[in-house]
Write an enzyme that holds these catalytic residues in place. Sequence first.
Site, PDB file in Angstrom:
ATOM      1  N   ARG A  52       0.822  -1.217   0.000  1.00  0.00           N
ATOM      2  CA  ARG A  52       0.000   0.000   0.000  1.00  0.00           C
ATOM      3  C   ARG A  52       0.856   1.268   0.000  1.00  0.00           C
ATOM      4  NH1 ARG A  52      -2.264   1.861   4.429  1.00  0.00           N
ATOM      5  NH2 ARG A  52      -2.494  -0.165   5.429  1.00  0.00           N
ATOM      6  N   TYR A 104     -12.902  19.472 -14.828  1.00  0.00           N
ATOM      7  CA  TYR A 104     -13.501  18.141 -14.804  1.00  0.00           C
ATOM      8  C   TYR A 104     -14.619  18.119 -13.747  1.00  0.00           C
ATOM      9  CZ  TYR A 104     -14.266  13.284 -13.758  1.00  0.00           C
ATOM     10  OH  TYR A 104     -14.878  12.094 -13.517  1.00  0.00           O
ATOM     11  N   ASP A 172      -4.113  20.079 -13.636  1.00  0.00           N
ATOM     12  CA  ASP A 172      -4.646  18.874 -14.285  1.00  0.00           C
ATOM     13  C   ASP A 172      -4.269  18.987 -15.753  1.00  0.00           C
ATOM     14  OD1 ASP A 172      -6.120  16.933 -15.582  1.00  0.00           O
ATOM     15  OD2 ASP A 172      -7.914  17.191 -14.353  1.00  0.00           O
ATOM     16  N   LYS A 197      -6.735   8.179 -19.281  1.00  0.00           N
ATOM     17  CA  LYS A 197      -6.947   8.790 -20.596  1.00  0.00           C
ATOM     18  C   LYS A 197      -5.723   8.586 -21.499  1.00  0.00           C
ATOM     19  CE  LYS A 197     -10.490  10.390 -18.250  1.00  0.00           C
ATOM     20  NZ  LYS A 197     -11.658   9.571 -18.037  1.00  0.00           N
TER      21      LYS A 197
HETATM   22  N1  PLP Z   1      -9.371  15.058 -14.990  1.00  0.00           N
HETATM   23  C1  PLP Z   1      -9.906  15.056 -16.207  1.00  0.00           C
HETATM   24  C2  PLP Z   1      -9.586  16.172 -17.146  1.00  0.00           C
HETATM   25  C3  PLP Z   1     -10.773  14.017 -16.591  1.00  0.00           C
HETATM   26  O1  PLP Z   1     -11.325  14.037 -17.817  1.00  0.00           O
HETATM   27  C4  PLP Z   1     -11.068  12.977 -15.672  1.00  0.00           C
HETATM   28  C5  PLP Z   1     -11.995  11.885 -16.026  1.00  0.00           C
HETATM   29  O2  PLP Z   1     -12.750  11.972 -16.959  1.00  0.00           O
HETATM   30  C6  PLP Z   1     -10.473  13.023 -14.413  1.00  0.00           C
HETATM   31  C7  PLP Z   1      -9.628  14.070 -14.091  1.00  0.00           C
HETATM   32  C8  PLP Z   1     -10.750  11.932 -13.398  1.00  0.00           C
HETATM   33  O3  PLP Z   1     -10.002  10.820 -13.741  1.00  0.00           O
HETATM   34  P1  PLP Z   1     -10.428   9.288 -13.395  1.00  0.00           P
HETATM   35  O4  PLP Z   1     -11.680   9.007 -14.157  1.00  0.00           O
HETATM   36  O5  PLP Z   1      -9.238   8.517 -13.838  1.00  0.00           O
HETATM   37  O6  PLP Z   1     -10.645   9.232 -11.927  1.00  0.00           O
END
Ligand code: PLP
Length: 375
Positions: A52, A104, A172, A197
């Site tokens: 972990r 997001y 992000d 992604k």
């Molecule tokens: N950040 C962005 C720009 C995203 O598009 C997403 C998911 O669609 C996330 C964060 C969250 O990621 P996860 O789905 O891997 O938890």
Amino acid sequence: MTENTHNPATLAAQALGWIDDGTRAISPSIHASSTFLRDVDNGYRSGREYIRSDNPAFDQPEALLAALEQGKDAALFASGMAAATAVFLALGRGEHAIAPTVMYWGLRRWLREWNPEITFVDMGDLDAVRGAIRPTTKLIWAETPSNPTWAITDLAAVAEMAHASGARLAVDSTCATPVLTQPLSLGADIVMHSATKYLNGHSDLVAGALATKAEDAFWERILAVRSQHGAVLGSFEAWLLLRGMRTLFVRVRQACANAMTLAERLRTNAHVAEVLYPGLKDHPGHAIAARQMKGGFGGMLSIRVNGGEQAAIGTAARVALWKRATSLGGVESLIEHRASIEGEGSPCPPDLLRLSVGIEDVEDLAAELEAALKN
Ligand code: PLP
């Protein structure tokens, strides 16, 4: 983290060129052990104790990401959400953070529900960002290009503002990918990816990652959150992720080229009211994007369909090659009526279709979408 001086595409293709010491294998084996042998004198000279807090399956993908992001260290998480929330959870009690209004949606919802010390601002408006900074502000969170309107944040300017007031900038960078932007070299302190992604690229795992400019006390707290909350990735997923990262550059470059072609074609389509893509010269963030994104503007774009919400949903209903599905950054193209996903309170217009452009032949993608837009 790495002394390897080759170009980033070379580092990715060879996953830093690591060879397994024992077997001389070019591809790593999958470590599945959850625990590690303690030395007879009660120490842990291997440096590993329990899965972990530390998994050997993370070593190579973390080292590769740190190299691509020009960071000192990187950490894998169970998902993009686990990575993003770890940054906010590492803040001290009463410490304030600023986040963008367009971001997001899942993270925005979590911040609204769980974190009272947060102010949402238009990150493209530097005066608004400056005005939101308080003496207790310790974190500015940016997302660029931001989901799902692809607004652009000037990372160097926001980093300067954050540092002047004693805060950190975390970004992000899921949709920019390390191929196009390195936020740490523009002044950011932490970069985050939903590795689900583009980093993985094949829509077959969920994973998250952070990279850091400094191995400081804040980074130590983030690693403690990962271990204490148990937000860790599985060994097989880490192995799959590394395999995906090896083709990151070819996938992203092809997706960018396809997205640019589609954006240019769709902007003159009679059924399309607006194309939202930072690669277009009339996009409000184009000049900044041209400066901070190298080699392309990403594989994500959105269109606003003439005729409103029903016309948008109808268009998505008439495609087959484009897959009606959420998520993004895979080799296959996805289309999504985003307002239906984001629900009430979303800044996403109801006539918007989000396109995650894959690596297929762009003529096939364009032909099907143009036909679907017609009726
Ligand atoms: N950040 C962005 C720009 C995203 O598009 C997403 C998911 O669609 C996330 C964060 C969250 O990621 P996860 O789905 O891997 O938890």
